[in-house]
Enzyme design. Structure first.
Site, PDB file in Angstrom:
ATOM      1  N   SER A 130       7.244  12.716  79.205  1.00 21.20           N
ATOM      2  CA  SER A 130       6.917  14.299  79.274  1.00 21.20           C
ATOM      3  C   SER A 130       8.022  14.914  80.006  1.00 21.20           C
ATOM      4  CB  SER A 130       5.737  14.712  79.705  1.00 21.20           C
ATOM      5  OG  SER A 130       5.527  15.919  79.523  1.00 21.20           O
ATOM      6  N   ASN A 188      -0.430  16.943  75.775  1.00 22.98           N
ATOM      7  CA  ASN A 188       0.135  18.232  75.093  1.00 22.98           C
ATOM      8  C   ASN A 188      -0.954  18.966  74.755  1.00 22.98           C
ATOM      9  OD1 ASN A 188       2.575  16.500  75.276  1.00 22.98           O
ATOM     10  ND2 ASN A 188       3.032  16.842  73.211  1.00 22.98           N
ATOM     11  N   GLU A 191      -1.549  21.019  77.419  1.00 25.41           N
ATOM     12  CA  GLU A 191      -0.263  22.082  77.554  1.00 25.41           C
ATOM     13  C   GLU A 191      -0.638  23.256  76.591  1.00 25.41           C
ATOM     14  OE1 GLU A 191       3.580  19.638  76.845  1.00 25.41           O
ATOM     15  OE2 GLU A 191       3.822  21.083  75.254  1.00 25.41           O
TER      16      GLU A 191
HETATM   17  C1  6PG Z   1       6.689  17.478  77.037  1.00 31.82           C
HETATM   18  C2  6PG Z   1       6.331  18.178  75.829  1.00 31.82           C
HETATM   19  C3  6PG Z   1       7.353  17.755  74.694  1.00 31.82           C
HETATM   20  C4  6PG Z   1       7.374  18.740  73.497  1.00 31.82           C
HETATM   21  C5  6PG Z   1       6.304  18.624  72.477  1.00 31.82           C
HETATM   22  C6  6PG Z   1       5.617  19.914  72.102  1.00 31.82           C
HETATM   23  O1  6PG Z   1       5.525  16.794  77.485  1.00 31.82           O
HETATM   24  O2  6PG Z   1       7.706  17.156  77.488  1.00 31.82           O
HETATM   25  O3  6PG Z   1       5.067  18.370  75.404  1.00 31.82           O
HETATM   26  O4  6PG Z   1       6.875  16.726  74.260  1.00 31.82           O
HETATM   27  O5  6PG Z   1       7.708  20.085  73.809  1.00 31.82           O
HETATM   28  O6  6PG Z   1       7.141  18.179  71.530  1.00 31.82           O
HETATM   29  O7  6PG Z   1       5.956  20.315  71.112  1.00 31.82           O
HETATM   30  P1  6PG Z   1       5.210  21.620  70.109  1.00 31.82           P
HETATM   31  O8  6PG Z   1       5.058  22.583  70.887  1.00 31.82           O
HETATM   32  O9  6PG Z   1       6.548  21.816  69.343  1.00 31.82           O
HETATM   33  O10 6PG Z   1       3.963  20.782  69.491  1.00 31.82           O
END
Ligand code: 6PG
Length: 467
Positions: A130, A188, A191
């Site tokens: 990440s 995520n 996130e």
């Molecule tokens: C990270 C992010 C990265 C990316 C994901 C999410 O931890 O660096 O989560 O892995 O931004 O692919 O992407 P989406 O928003 O397209 O699902």
């Protein structure tokens, strides 16, 4: 020729950045790429780091260029290409070699691939990375799932190149097979919830209070100096104050309100449900992205469906901050509950405190709150619940009124706040000793003779409707 300590296959954005990060830390790195014409420009742009990089034009010589037991990081799509790569590379490897999938893989695939590789005495690591390109180049957070043998091989490299939180490397071995990719998936999911929570406050201020993007950006900027300090609040403050180079208008005004998603947030929600859980804030964030993409329907519906709103009491800045903090805590707590359920199901023995620690720097959800969360997991938790830890429940007990006021204001104004209201619904469900499931049980028994438990006697009973 010196043999390389690690190989990186895949020189896209993330693979290039990780290879340069390793070279920058003095590791000898072998690199290659499916499209061989990408390799020379990569080496040319590496400047004086090129001395630590050796490039190869084909898989076989790339593998031969690695010291044994070999370690190869694949930065390629974690879908079919990863399966094809395993097929191609396995015959070239020797017992004890490790290959790593550093993409956002579905952990079920990682478990399957680990088992397949283990049959050939080879090691497969599923590693969540990440921090985006900048993190990969300057210090990502890395969540590793695989064997102890692989971790012994990887630890010196990964802990050197990772982000550090007060000297503590944000990379660790979290468990076997799919554990690392699962933890990244839940990262995520959290996130998504955090991003949507911020977006909901932005929309409330934009549409109910008529605040300009700059004004909202300034509010978030202030938050970043306090307990809400975090990468996502910081970048939200920055994007709201950024101008479009073509029109000179705030950039957020010209970006279409349709959010993309690659799947990891959705996987968190899916796995939560499969594990008998519900991460309502995370699910709501996934749903909100899906609804955002239905732009045409929303445009048609706007004139057809009434809002019947009433004037909202615009919440104070203190209420907004406290409401977001409570939402953030509940989103994280739901994520950790999903991790706990998966850890029990797959026998991973995940260390929640350590997970919180390696999320404190480098990754997208890094925040001041993760300090409190990692400390809370080190203490004793009533019922094993993060939300009941003394330091966490104090924040919740102080801020919950604010969340109610913010959600009420949004509801009155007709502003959708699925993450904040989903989080609040969970909070109210989990803090209520006597809920409404007695009614559900009565209904189930009435139509399906499923039976119910009584409050005053042991056993399974039926209602009077069954004579
Ligand atoms: C990270 C992010 C990265 C990316 C994901 C999410 O931890 O660096 O989560 O892995 O931004 O692919 O992407 P989406 O928003 O397209 O699902």
């Amino acid at each position: 020729m010196d043999l390389a300590q690690i190989g990186v296959y895949g020189l896209g954005t993330m693979g290039s950045a990780l290879a340069l990060n390793m070279a920058d830390h003095g590791f000898k790195v072998a690199v290659t790429n499916r499209e061989i014409d990408w390799i020379k420009p990569f080496i040319d742009e590496a400047g004086n780091l090129a001395k630590n990089l050796t490039s190869f034009d084909d898989l076989e010589s790339f593998v031969l260029g690695l010291a044994k037991p070999r370690v190869i990081l694949f930065m390629i799509p974690s879908t079919k290409p990863m399966d094809m790569m395993i097929k191609a590379v396995s015959p070239l490897l020797d017992e004890g070699d490790t290959i790593i999938d550093g993409g956002n893989a579905n952990f079920h695939d990682t478990r399957r691939r680990s088992a397949l590789m283990a049959e050939q005495n080879l090691h497969f690591v599923g590693m969540g990375v990440s921090g985006g390109e900048n993190g990969a180049r300057n210090g990502p957070s890395m969540m590793v799932g695989g064997s102890d043998h692989s971790w012994t091989q990887l630890k010196p490299i990964l802990q050197a190149i990772s982000a550090k939180h007060q000297n503590d490397p944000c990379a660790d071995h979290l468990g076997p097979d799919g554990a690392g990719h699962f933890v990244k998936t839940v990262h995520n999911g959290i996130e998504y919830a955090d991003m949507q929570g911020i977006a909901e406050i932005y929309m409330l201020l934009r549409d109910a209070a008529n605040w300009s993007p700059e004004k909202i950006g300034k509010l978030f900027e202030g938050w970043n100096d306090g307990p809400l300090a975090s990468y996502l609040v910081e970048i939200s403050a920055a994007v709201l104050q950024a101008k479009d180079s073509i029109t000179g208008n705030p950039i957020t005004e010209i970006i279409v309100d349709q959010a993309g998603q690659k799947g990891t947030g959705r996987w968190t929600a899916i796995e939560a449900l499969k594990l008998g859980q519900s991460g309502s804030a995370i699910e709501a964030a996934v749903g909100a992205r899906a609804w955002s993409s239905e732009k045409q329907t929303r445009e048609v519906a706007q004139s057809m469906l009434k809002a019947q709103t009433s004037a909202a009491n615009i919440p104070t800045n203190d209420d907004l901050a406290a409401a977001f903090m409570v939402t953030r805590i509940l989103g994280h707590a739901q994520g950790f509950r999903v991790l706990k359920a998966a850890s029990d199901e797959y026998d991973w023995s995940l260390d929640m405190a350590r997970i919180a620690e390696i999320w404190r720097a480098g990754c997208i959800i890094r925040s001041a709150l993760l300090d409190d969360i990692s400390e809370a997991f080190q203490g004793s938790l009533p019922q094993g619940e993060l939300i009941l830890a003394p330091v966490i429940r104090e924040i919740l007990n102080t801020g919950i009124g604010s969340l109610r006021r913010v959600v009420s204001a949004a509801i009155s104004a007709g502003i959708p706040v699925p993450v904040m209201s989903g989080a609040l619904a969970w909070y109210d469900s989990i803090r209520t000793a006597r809920g409404a499931a007695n009614m559900i049980q009565a209904q189930r028994d009435f139509f399906g003779a499923h039976g119910f438990k009584r409050v005053d006697q042991d056993g399974n009973f039926h209602g009077p409707w069954w004579g």
